[in-house]
Design a protein around this motif. Structure first.
Motif, PDB file in Angstrom:
ATOM      1  N   SER A   1       5.071   0.690  -1.435  1.00  0.00           N
ATOM      2  CA  SER A   1       6.200   1.242  -2.171  1.00  0.00           C
ATOM      3  C   SER A   1       6.333   2.716  -1.799  1.00  0.00           C
ATOM      4  O   SER A   1       5.341   3.443  -1.790  1.00  0.00           O
ATOM      5  CB  SER A   1       5.925   1.090  -3.671  1.00  0.00           C
TER       6      SER A   1
ATOM      7  N   GLU B   1      -0.937   2.073  -1.710  1.00  0.00           N
ATOM      8  CA  GLU B   1       0.071   1.353  -2.477  1.00  0.00           C
ATOM      9  C   GLU B   1       1.371   2.129  -2.612  1.00  0.00           C
ATOM     10  O   GLU B   1       2.442   1.538  -2.540  1.00  0.00           O
ATOM     11  CB  GLU B   1      -0.479   1.014  -3.864  1.00  0.00           C
ATOM     12  N   PHE B   2       1.288   3.438  -2.820  1.00  0.00           N
ATOM     13  CA  PHE B   2       2.482   4.202  -3.165  1.00  0.00           C
ATOM     14  C   PHE B   2       2.496   5.556  -2.463  1.00  0.00           C
ATOM     15  O   PHE B   2       1.491   6.260  -2.444  1.00  0.00           O
ATOM     16  CB  PHE B   2       2.521   4.417  -4.686  1.00  0.00           C
TER      17      PHE B   2
ATOM     18  N   TYR C   1       1.764   1.192   3.304  1.00  0.00           N
ATOM     19  CA  TYR C   1       2.131   1.486   1.921  1.00  0.00           C
ATOM     20  C   TYR C   1       3.083   0.407   1.422  1.00  0.00           C
ATOM     21  O   TYR C   1       3.930  -0.073   2.165  1.00  0.00           O
ATOM     22  CB  TYR C   1       2.781   2.869   1.816  1.00  0.00           C
TER      23      TYR C   1
ATOM     24  N   TYR D   1       2.058   0.781  -8.713  1.00  0.00           N
ATOM     25  CA  TYR D   1       3.112   0.979  -7.717  1.00  0.00           C
ATOM     26  C   TYR D   1       4.296   0.047  -7.949  1.00  0.00           C
ATOM     27  O   TYR D   1       5.409   0.327  -7.511  1.00  0.00           O
ATOM     28  CB  TYR D   1       2.561   0.807  -6.300  1.00  0.00           C
TER      29      TYR D   1
ATOM     30  N   ALA E   1       7.413   1.653  -9.489  1.00  0.00           N
ATOM     31  CA  ALA E   1       8.051   2.780  -8.807  1.00  0.00           C
ATOM     32  C   ALA E   1       9.577   2.719  -8.830  1.00  0.00           C
ATOM     33  O   ALA E   1      10.231   3.720  -9.100  1.00  0.00           O
ATOM     34  CB  ALA E   1       7.549   2.884  -7.371  1.00  0.00           C
TER      35      ALA E   1
END
Length: 136
Positions: free
Chosen positions: A71, A37-38, A69, A103, A106
């Motif tokens: 973010s 995700e991040f 990913y 995420y 962010a």
């Protein structure tokens, strides 16, 4: 390794790990990362493009998006070893509010961290400007 070191082979762009080995974008893209995700790329020039392709936004950070990913936080040029942890601490604190990482926070987390950094005494324009967020 900065993206610009491999302008004709973008998938050879890599992260240098603590044991001095390279983890290339190709290797990352070959991994099964269903929960990717991040990514926080707190190193110099992780979102720097190449002179040979000024109309394209190809760099290590966008490569992480291509690998799945959602973010990514990266940097446009050299960042300060003194202030990089300041930004990272605030980004992660914001993303972990409520006890679970998210995420989707962010971009706002980076914005808040950069705003806090700008208020620090003696911090120049070049200190806070290189941090960027891409993705969701």
């Amino acid at each position: 390794m900065p993206w610009s070191d491999y302008p004709s082979k973008p998938w050879e762009s890599a992260l240098i790990l603590s044991n001095h080995t390279r983890l290339t974008l190709r290797e990352i893209s070959d991994m099964s990362l269903p929960h990717a995700e991040f990514a926080y790329l707190s190193a110099c020039q992780t979102a720097k493009g190449v002179v040979q392709a000024p109309d394209q936004s190809a760099h290590l950070s966008t490569g992480m998006l291509a690998c799945g990913y959602r973010s990514v936080i990266g940097t446009l040029w050299q960042i300060s070893d003194e202030y990089a942890p300041f930004v990272a601490d605030r980004v992660y604190a914001k993303m972990l509010e409520g006890g679970r990482p998210d995420y989707k926070r962010a971009a706002c987390a980076l914005h808040d961290a950069v705003q806090a950094l700008r208020k620090e005494p003696g911090v120049s324009f070049n200190t806070w400007l290189p941090f960027i967020h891409i993705g969701v």
